[in-house]
Design a protein around this motif. Structure first.
Motif, short mmCIF file in Angstrom:
data_model
loop_
_atom_site.label_atom_id
_atom_site.label_comp_id
_atom_site.label_asym_id
_atom_site.label_seq_id
_atom_site.Cartn_x
_atom_site.Cartn_y
_atom_site.Cartn_z
N TYR A 15 33.03 4.51 -66.67
CA TYR A 15 32.52 2.49 -67.19
C TYR A 15 33.47 2.83 -67.83
O TYR A 15 34.63 1.81 -68.33
CB TYR A 15 31.43 2.84 -66.78
CG TYR A 15 31.37 2.45 -65.15
CD1 TYR A 15 31.61 2.07 -64.27
CD2 TYR A 15 29.46 3.46 -64.80
CE1 TYR A 15 30.92 2.59 -63.31
CE2 TYR A 15 29.04 3.71 -63.53
CZ TYR A 15 29.92 3.27 -62.57
OH TYR A 15 29.47 3.04 -61.22
N VAL B 250 36.72 1.25 -58.30
CA VAL B 250 36.28 0.31 -59.06
C VAL B 250 37.43 -0.65 -59.58
O VAL B 250 37.49 -1.83 -59.58
CB VAL B 250 35.97 0.41 -60.69
CG1 VAL B 250 35.33 -0.35 -61.39
CG2 VAL B 250 34.86 1.74 -59.88
N ASN C 100 28.85 9.76 -66.11
CA ASN C 100 28.91 8.30 -65.94
C ASN C 100 29.30 7.41 -66.80
O ASN C 100 30.30 6.30 -66.68
CB ASN C 100 28.13 7.64 -65.23
CG ASN C 100 27.43 8.22 -63.26
OD1 ASN C 100 28.72 9.21 -63.29
ND2 ASN C 100 26.41 7.82 -62.81
#
Ligand SMILES: CC(C)(COP(=O)(O)OP(=O)(O)OC[C@H]1O[C@@H](n2cnc3c(N)ncnc32)[C@H](O)[C@@H]1OP(=O)(O)O)[C@@H](O)C(=O)NCCC(=O)NCCS
Length: 150
Positions: free
Chosen positions: A105, A75, A101
Motif C-alpha cells: 500500500y 488499486v 501488505n
C-alpha cells in the motif's frame, strides 16, 4: 489483462475474498456491499478489489499471479473510480503483522493514519493464533491516500 466491474453473483467470488479475510462473520457482513472490480485474463479471474464508499474493503490476487502488477492495477482502477465519485481520501486497513501488505500500500501512495489495537479478536470472528511471518495478527493499521494529487 483487463479490469472490469463485476456484475454477476458476488458469492462466486467468496474464495477470493477469503484470501484477504480470516473472519467468516466479518465477511458475511460486508461481502455484498459496494462494488467489485475484477482483473481478468481470457476467462481466468486473477484478482478482485471491493470498494465500499471511500474504503478498499477487500483485495486479493490469486497466488500464482502475485508479484506481476495485478494488485497495483486493481488499486489504480479503484483510485480512478473513487476520483470519478468525487472521493477525496481513499482508505484501507490491513493487519499490522502483514508487513508485505504495508509495503504494497505504501508503494501505491498510501500513508499510515491510525492503529486499531486488538481488532482481530475472537469476538470479531478471527480464529486465535493467526500469524503472519511469525508475527501474531492482533492490530489493524489504517492507511489512506489523497486523491486530489497524482
Ligand atoms: C496484497 C496483494 C493484493 C498484492 O497483489 P500483487 O498483484 O502481488 O501486487 P503487485 O504485483 O501489483 O505489487 C505492487 C508493488 O507492491 C509490492 N508488493 C506486493 N506484495 C508484496 C509483499 N507481500 N511484500 C512486499 N512487497 C509486496 C510489489 O513488490 C510491488 O512493488 P514494486 O513497485 O516495488 O515492484 C496480494 O499479495 C494478495 O492477494 N495477498 C493476499 C490477500 C491480502 O492480503 N490482501 C490484502 C488485504 S488488505
Amino acid at each position: 489483462m483487463r479490469i472490469e466491474l463485476h456484475t454477476s453473483d458476488r458469492e462466486a467470488l467468496r474464495p477470493l475474498f477469503e484470501l484477504a479475510e480470516d473472519s467468516r462473520a466479518e465477511l458475511d457482513a460486508y461481502i455484498g456491499a459496494g462494488e467489485v472490480l475484477v482483473a481478468v485474463e481470457g476467462d481466468e479471474l486473477l484478482g478482485h478489489l471491493q470498494l465500499v464508499g471511500d474504503e478498499i474493503k477487500n483485495l486479493a490476487v490469486v497466488e500464482a499471479h502475485r508479484g506481476g502488477g495485478v494488485g497495483r492495477a486493481l488499486v489504480t482502477a479503484a483510485i480512478e473510480r473513487a476520483r470519478d465519485e468525487r472521493i477525496e481520501l481513499l482508505r484501507v486497513a490491513t493487519g499490522a503483522a502483514d508487513t508485505g501488505n504495508l509495503r504494497f500500500y505504501q508503494r501505491l501512495g498510501f500513508r499510515m493514519r491510525a492503529i486499531e489495537r486488538d481488532a482481530f479478536t475472537a469476538a470479531n470472528g478471527y480464529p486465535p493464533g493467526i500469524e503472519v511471518d511469525g508475527i501474531e495478527l492482533r492490530d489493524r493499521v489504517w492507511l489512506d491516500r489523497r486523491l486530489d494529487a497524482g
